[in-house]
Design a protein around this motif. Structure first.
Motif, PDB file in Angstrom:
ATOM      1  N   SER A  42       0.741  -1.196  -0.083  1.00 46.06           N
ATOM      2  CA  SER A  42      -0.033   0.030   0.025  1.00 46.06           C
ATOM      3  C   SER A  42       0.995   1.265  -0.170  1.00 46.06           C
ATOM      4  CB  SER A  42      -0.965  -0.038   1.060  1.00 46.06           C
ATOM      5  OG  SER A  42      -1.386   1.326   1.465  1.00 46.06           O
ATOM      6  N   LYS A  43       0.776   2.080  -1.156  1.00 48.61           N
ATOM      7  CA  LYS A  43       1.299   3.501  -0.886  1.00 48.61           C
ATOM      8  C   LYS A  43       1.243   4.208   0.199  1.00 48.61           C
ATOM      9  CE  LYS A  43       1.862   3.526  -5.889  1.00 48.61           C
ATOM     10  NZ  LYS A  43       1.742   4.402  -7.148  1.00 48.61           N
ATOM     11  N   THR A  44       0.146   4.368   0.589  1.00 49.95           N
ATOM     12  CA  THR A  44      -0.248   5.237   1.560  1.00 49.95           C
ATOM     13  C   THR A  44       0.227   4.599   3.207  1.00 49.95           C
ATOM     14  OG1 THR A  44      -2.509   4.246   2.115  1.00 49.95           O
ATOM     15  CG2 THR A  44      -2.328   6.179   0.944  1.00 49.95           C
ATOM     16  N   THR A  45       0.265   3.452   3.145  1.00 52.41           N
ATOM     17  CA  THR A  45       0.816   2.838   4.283  1.00 52.41           C
ATOM     18  C   THR A  45       2.435   3.038   4.194  1.00 52.41           C
ATOM     19  OG1 THR A  45      -0.821   1.272   4.748  1.00 52.41           O
ATOM     20  CG2 THR A  45       1.012   0.712   5.715  1.00 52.41           C
ATOM     21  N   ARG A  46       2.724   2.735   2.984  1.00 51.17           N
ATOM     22  CA  ARG A  46       4.571   2.777   2.960  1.00 51.17           C
ATOM     23  C   ARG A  46       4.898   4.465   3.199  1.00 51.17           C
ATOM     24  NH1 ARG A  46       5.524   2.424  -2.869  1.00 51.17           N
ATOM     25  NH2 ARG A  46       4.874   0.506  -2.613  1.00 51.17           N
ATOM     26  N   HIS A  47       3.969   5.326   2.976  1.00 50.22           N
ATOM     27  CA  HIS A  47       4.228   6.680   3.181  1.00 50.22           C
ATOM     28  C   HIS A  47       4.296   6.822   4.629  1.00 50.22           C
ATOM     29  CE1 HIS A  47       4.504  10.841   2.460  1.00 50.22           C
ATOM     30  NE2 HIS A  47       3.476  11.097   3.253  1.00 50.22           N
ATOM     31  N   PHE A  48       3.425   6.428   5.465  1.00 44.90           N
ATOM     32  CA  PHE A  48       3.368   6.458   6.777  1.00 44.90           C
ATOM     33  C   PHE A  48       4.643   5.719   7.417  1.00 44.90           C
ATOM     34  CE2 PHE A  48       2.575   4.063  10.801  1.00 44.90           C
ATOM     35  CZ  PHE A  48       2.654   5.110  11.831  1.00 44.90           C
ATOM     36  N   VAL A  49       4.770   4.414   7.126  1.00 47.00           N
ATOM     37  CA  VAL A  49       6.003   3.852   7.645  1.00 47.00           C
ATOM     38  C   VAL A  49       7.417   4.437   7.412  1.00 47.00           C
ATOM     39  CG1 VAL A  49       7.335   1.685   7.412  1.00 47.00           C
ATOM     40  CG2 VAL A  49       4.723   1.580   7.627  1.00 47.00           C
ATOM     41  N   LYS A  50       7.251   4.934   6.154  1.00 49.02           N
ATOM     42  CA  LYS A  50       8.496   5.792   5.729  1.00 49.02           C
ATOM     43  C   LYS A  50       9.042   6.875   6.732  1.00 49.02           C
ATOM     44  CE  LYS A  50      11.212   7.512   1.447  1.00 49.02           C
ATOM     45  NZ  LYS A  50      10.861   8.086   0.365  1.00 49.02           N
ATOM     46  N   LYS A  51       7.969   7.626   7.020  1.00 50.87           N
ATOM     47  CA  LYS A  51       8.043   8.458   8.370  1.00 50.87           C
ATOM     48  C   LYS A  51       8.352   8.023   9.452  1.00 50.87           C
ATOM     49  CE  LYS A  51       5.207  12.210   5.984  1.00 50.87           C
ATOM     50  NZ  LYS A  51       4.017  13.071   6.232  1.00 50.87           N
ATOM     51  N   PHE A  52       7.680   6.963   9.805  1.00 53.19           N
ATOM     52  CA  PHE A  52       7.580   6.354  11.223  1.00 53.19           C
ATOM     53  C   PHE A  52       9.269   6.083  11.397  1.00 53.19           C
ATOM     54  CE2 PHE A  52       7.101   2.797  14.042  1.00 53.19           C
ATOM     55  CZ  PHE A  52       6.858   3.259  15.206  1.00 53.19           C
ATOM     56  N   ILE A  53       9.552   5.117  10.480  1.00 53.06           N
ATOM     57  CA  ILE A  53      10.982   4.631  10.732  1.00 53.06           C
ATOM     58  C   ILE A  53      12.142   5.795  10.843  1.00 53.06           C
ATOM     59  CG2 ILE A  53      10.446   2.312   9.488  1.00 53.06           C
ATOM     60  CD1 ILE A  53      12.198   3.450   7.126  1.00 53.06           C
ATOM     61  N   GLU A  54      11.642   7.185  10.761  1.00 54.68           N
ATOM     62  CA  GLU A  54      12.689   7.945  10.873  1.00 54.68           C
ATOM     63  C   GLU A  54      12.434   8.639  12.511  1.00 54.68           C
ATOM     64  OE1 GLU A  54      15.262   8.913   9.197  1.00 54.68           O
ATOM     65  OE2 GLU A  54      14.369   7.334   7.617  1.00 54.68           O
ATOM     66  N   THR A  55      11.464   8.098  13.263  1.00 56.38           N
ATOM     67  CA  THR A  55      11.250   8.562  14.676  1.00 56.38           C
ATOM     68  C   THR A  55      12.431   7.804  15.389  1.00 56.38           C
ATOM     69  OG1 THR A  55       9.783   6.624  15.182  1.00 56.38           O
ATOM     70  CG2 THR A  55       8.876   8.780  14.256  1.00 56.38           C
ATOM     71  N   GLN A  56      12.424   8.585  16.561  1.00 54.85           N
ATOM     72  CA  GLN A  56      13.589   7.930  17.602  1.00 54.85           C
ATOM     73  C   GLN A  56      12.791   6.675  18.358  1.00 54.85           C
ATOM     74  OE1 GLN A  56      14.093  10.673  21.013  1.00 54.85           O
ATOM     75  NE2 GLN A  56      16.074   9.503  21.547  1.00 54.85           N
ATOM     76  N   MET A  57      11.783   6.526  18.447  1.00 53.74           N
ATOM     77  CA  MET A  57      10.985   5.262  19.008  1.00 53.74           C
ATOM     78  C   MET A  57      11.504   4.267  18.040  1.00 53.74           C
ATOM     79  SD  MET A  57       6.929   4.704  19.613  1.00 53.74           S
ATOM     80  CE  MET A  57       6.397   3.606  18.639  1.00 53.74           C
TER      81      MET A  57
END
Length: 171
Positions: A116-131
């Motif tokens: 999913s492109k929209t999920t990929r977009h979210f995950v791409k942002k999420f993997i940049e978080t400190q968490m």
């Protein structure tokens, strides 16, 4: 102002004691039909893809049936746990062991594997978080072998259900 985000539950009558901070997203979850943003930052509607947003809200609606604090905590925890299993639970396939520098997380391959492109977009942002970064650092510092803990148990359960579902679709 913390280095990692916090998710807190606060009763409405105590709300004025926590809303003096500017970088808070405050959501009223007491309404049965829809969440209400009390204070917002501005990007709330674009962070999660609509389908994932609907799924997590659906999972949280069962909170209305919770009769004890423990049961409510379980419902909320499981909703978010399932969300993370579904979005990033495939991470272990992208931690490569055996290199000279030790285990390495293949970030680009990881998010590119999401259909999913929209999920990929979210995950791409999420993997940049400190968490997420701290989570991956911990994984990279572990020895190769079976993972432990509730997150890994839920990942295995999710993958087994998905395999059964895919198998049923083929027949």
């Amino acid at each position: 102002m913390a280095p990692t985000p916090y998710l807190l539950g606060v009763q409405k009558h105590l709300l004025d004691q926590v809303t003096d901070q500017t970088d808070l997203l405050v959501v009223d979850l007491s309404e049965a039909k829809k969440e209400t943003f009390i204070t917002s930052i501005g990007d709330e509607s674009s962070i999660l893809p609509p389908k994932l947003q609907a799924e997590i809200l659906e999972a949280l609606t069962t909170r209305q049936k919770a009769s004890t604090v423990e049961e409510l905590n379980r419902v909320v925890s499981e909703a978010f746990l399932y969300f993370f299993v579904k979005t990033v639970g495939h991470y272990s396939s992208y931690v490569k062991f055996g290199g000279a520098e030790g285990p390495v997380f293949e970030k680009r391959s990881f998010y590119k594997a999401i259909e999913s492109k929209t999920t990929r977009h979210f995950v791409k942002k999420f993997i940049e978080t400190q968490m997420f970064d701290l989570f991956i650092q911990e994984v990279e510092h572990q020895q190769q072998g079976p993972q432990q803990g509730i997150f890994h148990k839920k990942i295995v359960e999710y993958q087994e259900k998905k395999k059964k579902k895919d198998k049923a679709k083929k027949h």
